[in-house]
Design a protein around this motif. Structure first.
Motif, PDB file in Angstrom:
ATOM      1  N   TYR A 217       1.151  -1.130   0.285  1.00  0.00           N
ATOM      2  CA  TYR A 217      -0.295  -0.097  -0.097  1.00  0.00           C
ATOM      3  C   TYR A 217       0.798   1.530  -0.327  1.00  0.00           C
ATOM      4  O   TYR A 217       1.974   1.123   0.131  1.00  0.00           O
ATOM      5  N   ASN A 218       0.518   2.686  -0.431  1.00  0.00           N
ATOM      6  CA  ASN A 218       1.213   3.263  -0.672  1.00  0.00           C
ATOM      7  C   ASN A 218      -0.574   4.725  -0.098  1.00  0.00           C
ATOM      8  O   ASN A 218      -1.030   5.199  -1.415  1.00  0.00           O
ATOM      9  N   GLU A 219       0.377   5.132   0.477  1.00  0.00           N
ATOM     10  CA  GLU A 219      -0.387   5.967   1.837  1.00  0.00           C
ATOM     11  C   GLU A 219      -0.373   7.574   2.477  1.00  0.00           C
ATOM     12  O   GLU A 219       0.836   7.288   2.744  1.00  0.00           O
ATOM     13  N   ILE A 220      -1.118   7.878   2.109  1.00  0.00           N
ATOM     14  CA  ILE A 220      -1.030   9.157   3.207  1.00  0.00           C
ATOM     15  C   ILE A 220      -2.171   9.375   4.346  1.00  0.00           C
ATOM     16  O   ILE A 220      -3.593   9.480   3.999  1.00  0.00           O
ATOM     17  N   ILE A 221      -1.210   8.877   5.563  1.00  0.00           N
ATOM     18  CA  ILE A 221      -2.808   9.459   6.738  1.00  0.00           C
ATOM     19  C   ILE A 221      -2.737  10.580   7.463  1.00  0.00           C
ATOM     20  O   ILE A 221      -1.700  10.817   7.565  1.00  0.00           O
ATOM     21  N   HIS A 222      -3.800  10.624   7.983  1.00  0.00           N
ATOM     22  CA  HIS A 222      -3.608  12.461   9.013  1.00  0.00           C
ATOM     23  C   HIS A 222      -4.181  11.459   9.780  1.00  0.00           C
ATOM     24  O   HIS A 222      -4.731  11.008  10.311  1.00  0.00           O
ATOM     25  N   ASP A 223      -3.362  12.203  11.424  1.00  0.00           N
ATOM     26  CA  ASP A 223      -4.428  12.651  12.740  1.00  0.00           C
ATOM     27  C   ASP A 223      -4.028  11.106  12.626  1.00  0.00           C
ATOM     28  O   ASP A 223      -5.122  10.660  14.422  1.00  0.00           O
ATOM     29  N   SER A 224      -3.001  10.656  12.732  1.00  0.00           N
ATOM     30  CA  SER A 224      -2.791   9.341  13.636  1.00  0.00           C
ATOM     31  C   SER A 224      -1.757   9.281  14.811  1.00  0.00           C
ATOM     32  O   SER A 224      -0.811  10.247  15.003  1.00  0.00           O
ATOM     33  N   LYS A 225      -2.242   9.007  15.777  1.00  0.00           N
ATOM     34  CA  LYS A 225      -2.193  10.126  17.302  1.00  0.00           C
ATOM     35  C   LYS A 225      -1.140   8.249  17.629  1.00  0.00           C
ATOM     36  O   LYS A 225      -1.682   7.348  17.411  1.00  0.00           O
ATOM     37  N   ILE A 226      -0.142   7.954  18.451  1.00  0.00           N
ATOM     38  CA  ILE A 226       0.612   7.482  19.621  1.00  0.00           C
ATOM     39  C   ILE A 226       0.293   7.273  20.910  1.00  0.00           C
ATOM     40  O   ILE A 226       0.478   8.566  21.234  1.00  0.00           O
ATOM     41  N   ILE A 227      -1.260   6.680  20.965  1.00  0.00           N
ATOM     42  CA  ILE A 227      -2.374   7.190  21.930  1.00  0.00           C
ATOM     43  C   ILE A 227      -1.210   6.323  23.221  1.00  0.00           C
ATOM     44  O   ILE A 227      -2.099   6.537  24.191  1.00  0.00           O
ATOM     45  N   ALA A 228      -0.645   4.872  23.354  1.00  0.00           N
ATOM     46  CA  ALA A 228      -0.691   4.578  24.028  1.00  0.00           C
ATOM     47  C   ALA A 228       0.751   3.720  23.997  1.00  0.00           C
ATOM     48  O   ALA A 228       1.022   3.530  23.074  1.00  0.00           O
ATOM     49  N   ARG A 229       1.569   3.370  25.151  1.00  0.00           N
ATOM     50  CA  ARG A 229       3.170   2.440  25.548  1.00  0.00           C
ATOM     51  C   ARG A 229       3.520   1.356  26.660  1.00  0.00           C
ATOM     52  O   ARG A 229       2.097   1.726  26.828  1.00  0.00           O
ATOM     53  N   TRP A 230       3.317   0.250  25.876  1.00  0.00           N
ATOM     54  CA  TRP A 230       3.555  -0.225  27.231  1.00  0.00           C
ATOM     55  C   TRP A 230       5.411  -1.094  27.201  1.00  0.00           C
ATOM     56  O   TRP A 230       5.230  -1.659  25.632  1.00  0.00           O
ATOM     57  N   TYR A 231       5.464  -1.624  28.483  1.00  0.00           N
ATOM     58  CA  TYR A 231       7.108  -2.096  27.644  1.00  0.00           C
ATOM     59  C   TYR A 231       6.207  -3.541  29.138  1.00  0.00           C
ATOM     60  O   TYR A 231       6.268  -3.235  29.813  1.00  0.00           O
ATOM     61  N   ASP A 232       7.488  -4.488  28.138  1.00  0.00           N
ATOM     62  CA  ASP A 232       7.000  -5.878  28.859  1.00  0.00           C
ATOM     63  C   ASP A 232       8.654  -5.935  29.437  1.00  0.00           C
ATOM     64  O   ASP A 232       9.201  -6.051  28.436  1.00  0.00           O
ATOM     65  N   ARG A 233       8.200  -5.269  30.625  1.00  0.00           N
ATOM     66  CA  ARG A 233       9.836  -5.624  30.879  1.00  0.00           C
ATOM     67  C   ARG A 233      10.344  -7.884  31.595  1.00  0.00           C
ATOM     68  O   ARG A 233      11.613  -8.267  30.625  1.00  0.00           O
ATOM     69  N   GLU A 234       9.526  -8.272  31.572  1.00  0.00           N
ATOM     70  CA  GLU A 234       9.487 -10.569  31.658  1.00  0.00           C
ATOM     71  C   GLU A 234      10.290 -10.142  30.106  1.00  0.00           C
ATOM     72  O   GLU A 234      11.412 -11.462  30.431  1.00  0.00           O
ATOM     73  N   ASN A 235       9.581 -10.062  29.125  1.00  0.00           N
ATOM     74  CA  ASN A 235       9.654 -10.756  27.599  1.00  0.00           C
ATOM     75  C   ASN A 235      10.878  -9.597  26.741  1.00  0.00           C
ATOM     76  O   ASN A 235      11.142  -9.481  25.637  1.00  0.00           O
ATOM     77  N   ASP A 236      11.079  -8.262  27.575  1.00  0.00           N
ATOM     78  CA  ASP A 236      12.173  -6.867  26.774  1.00  0.00           C
ATOM     79  C   ASP A 236      10.787  -7.235  25.162  1.00  0.00           C
ATOM     80  O   ASP A 236      11.940  -6.654  23.911  1.00  0.00           O
ATOM     81  N   ILE A 237       9.081  -6.937  24.872  1.00  0.00           N
ATOM     82  CA  ILE A 237       8.912  -6.263  24.262  1.00  0.00           C
ATOM     83  C   ILE A 237       8.518  -4.702  24.559  1.00  0.00           C
ATOM     84  O   ILE A 237       7.575  -4.219  25.860  1.00  0.00           O
ATOM     85  N   TYR A 238       8.474  -3.896  23.961  1.00  0.00           N
ATOM     86  CA  TYR A 238       7.783  -2.594  23.648  1.00  0.00           C
ATOM     87  C   TYR A 238       6.480  -2.832  22.415  1.00  0.00           C
ATOM     88  O   TYR A 238       6.416  -3.373  21.988  1.00  0.00           O
ATOM     89  N   TYR A 239       5.812  -1.938  23.509  1.00  0.00           N
ATOM     90  CA  TYR A 239       4.924  -2.095  22.511  1.00  0.00           C
ATOM     91  C   TYR A 239       3.910  -0.871  22.099  1.00  0.00           C
ATOM     92  O   TYR A 239       3.499   0.736  23.285  1.00  0.00           O
ATOM     93  N   SER A 240       3.162   0.024  21.093  1.00  0.00           N
ATOM     94  CA  SER A 240       2.546   0.846  20.477  1.00  0.00           C
ATOM     95  C   SER A 240       1.497   1.029  20.294  1.00  0.00           C
ATOM     96  O   SER A 240       1.551  -0.520  18.632  1.00  0.00           O
ATOM     97  N   LEU A 241       0.488   1.885  20.433  1.00  0.00           N
ATOM     98  CA  LEU A 241      -0.661   1.552  19.970  1.00  0.00           C
ATOM     99  C   LEU A 241      -0.987   2.995  18.779  1.00  0.00           C
ATOM    100  O   LEU A 241      -1.252   4.591  19.741  1.00  0.00           O
ATOM    101  N   CYS A 242      -1.633   2.598  17.768  1.00  0.00           N
ATOM    102  CA  CYS A 242      -1.830   4.199  17.273  1.00  0.00           C
ATOM    103  C   CYS A 242      -3.100   4.158  16.707  1.00  0.00           C
ATOM    104  O   CYS A 242      -3.619   2.920  16.828  1.00  0.00           O
ATOM    105  N   ARG A 243      -3.834   5.400  16.451  1.00  0.00           N
ATOM    106  CA  ARG A 243      -5.564   6.029  16.482  1.00  0.00           C
ATOM    107  C   ARG A 243      -5.479   6.654  15.720  1.00  0.00           C
ATOM    108  O   ARG A 243      -5.302   7.484  15.556  1.00  0.00           O
ATOM    109  N   GLN A 244      -6.588   6.176  14.845  1.00  0.00           N
ATOM    110  CA  GLN A 244      -6.989   8.176  13.638  1.00  0.00           C
ATOM    111  C   GLN A 244      -8.659   7.255  14.055  1.00  0.00           C
ATOM    112  O   GLN A 244      -9.264   6.507  13.629  1.00  0.00           O
ATOM    113  N   PRO A 245      -9.132   8.687  13.894  1.00  0.00           N
ATOM    114  CA  PRO A 245     -10.510   8.597  13.610  1.00  0.00           C
ATOM    115  C   PRO A 245     -10.833   7.979  12.111  1.00  0.00           C
ATOM    116  O   PRO A 245     -10.443   8.716  11.042  1.00  0.00           O
ATOM    117  N   ARG A 246     -11.762   7.373  11.710  1.00  0.00           N
ATOM    118  CA  ARG A 246     -13.036   7.232  10.963  1.00  0.00           C
ATOM    119  C   ARG A 246     -12.753   7.979   9.571  1.00  0.00           C
ATOM    120  O   ARG A 246     -13.467   8.890  10.488  1.00  0.00           O
TER     121      ARG A 246
END
Length: 246
Positions: A217-246
């Motif tokens: 895909y080749n798209e331009i997206i608008h108003d995409s926010k990283i609204i949450a993050r979480w770090y799993d220290r036990e397994n050393d995994i970084y998570y980010s959540l992105c949100r965009q209005p429909r």
């Protein structure tokens, strides 16, 4: 055995030092900005000069906000399988308009900042002026595992994407990549073109079937926010959540 024990102790000690433990609440969950404003966070790693750390954090916050306003995502994935092996060849490209960076630099305000033993964090608003946010700036430990790391939220108002990375020596780089992969996942959930090609060839009286799957895909997206993050220290995994209005 003694040298090995010393090496093991040092390795564990280094991992404990590099693990990201303390963060401001607004880094874990981005506050909702007042109408007409945008919030974004920036951060830097361990520092020797606090003023340079602040500059680095602001620079990243500005680029994060520019991506939030508008970002072009180009994604291609080619998967080859023939029953014996499976090869993946992914390609990611994210770009944003430097004009937005210039405009944000002219008119943003620092809402809050925080210093931990891991680095410098800053929350900015654009346009400048709004200093209101819900979450406390008190430094805290990561909360319990959020549901969105297991299953994306379902909503009639928003589209979502999740990014995950692991085993990074730098948490700063880890969050940058997790944020970008979250946007690519959002783009994949919005629109993707798939093409499948089947082929067969004979080898020593055996027929080998192969399949090539291409997704892009080749798209331009608008108003995409990283609204949450979480770090799993036990397994050393970084998570980010992105949100965009429909």
């Amino acid at each position: 055995m003694k040298p090995f024990s010393v090496f093991l102790f040092i390795s564990v000690f280094v991992l404990l030092i590099n693990a990201q433990e303390l963060i401001p609440a607004w880094f874990e969950e981005l506050p909702e900005a007042p109408a007409g404003f945008h919030f974004a966070v920036g951060y830097s790693g361990k520092y020797f000069d606090q003023s340079l750390a602040r500059e680095a954090a602001i620079s990243l916050a500005v680029s994060n906000l520019a991506k939030q306003l508008e970002a072009r995502l180009i994604f291609e994935l080619e998967e080859y399988t023939d029953g014996r092996l499976r090869l993946l060849n992914p390609s990611f490209e994210l770009s944003y308009d430097e004009y937005h960076v210039l405009e944000i630099n002219k008119n943003f305000s620092a809402v809050d900042s925080s210093i931990t033993r891991d680095g410098y964090f800053i929350l900015i608003t654009y346009p400048g002026g709004s200093r209101r946010h819900r979450n406390s700036s008190i430094v805290k430990k990561w909360g319990s595992r959020p549901e969105w790391t297991i299953q994306l939220p379902r909503s009639e108002k928003f589209n979502y994407g999740i990014g995950m990375v692991s085993n990074y020596s730098s948490w700063v780089r880890a969050w940058k990549d997790a944020d970008e992969y979250a946007r690519f996942d959002l783009g994949k959930n919005l629109k993707i073109t798939a093409q499948s090609v089947h082929a067969a060839q004979q080898d020593n009286h055996f027929v080998i079937e192969s399949k090539i799957l291409r997704q892009s895909y080749n798209e331009i997206i608008h108003d995409s926010k990283i609204i949450a993050r979480w770090y799993d220290r036990e397994n050393d995994i970084y998570y980010s959540l992105c949100r965009q209005p429909r």
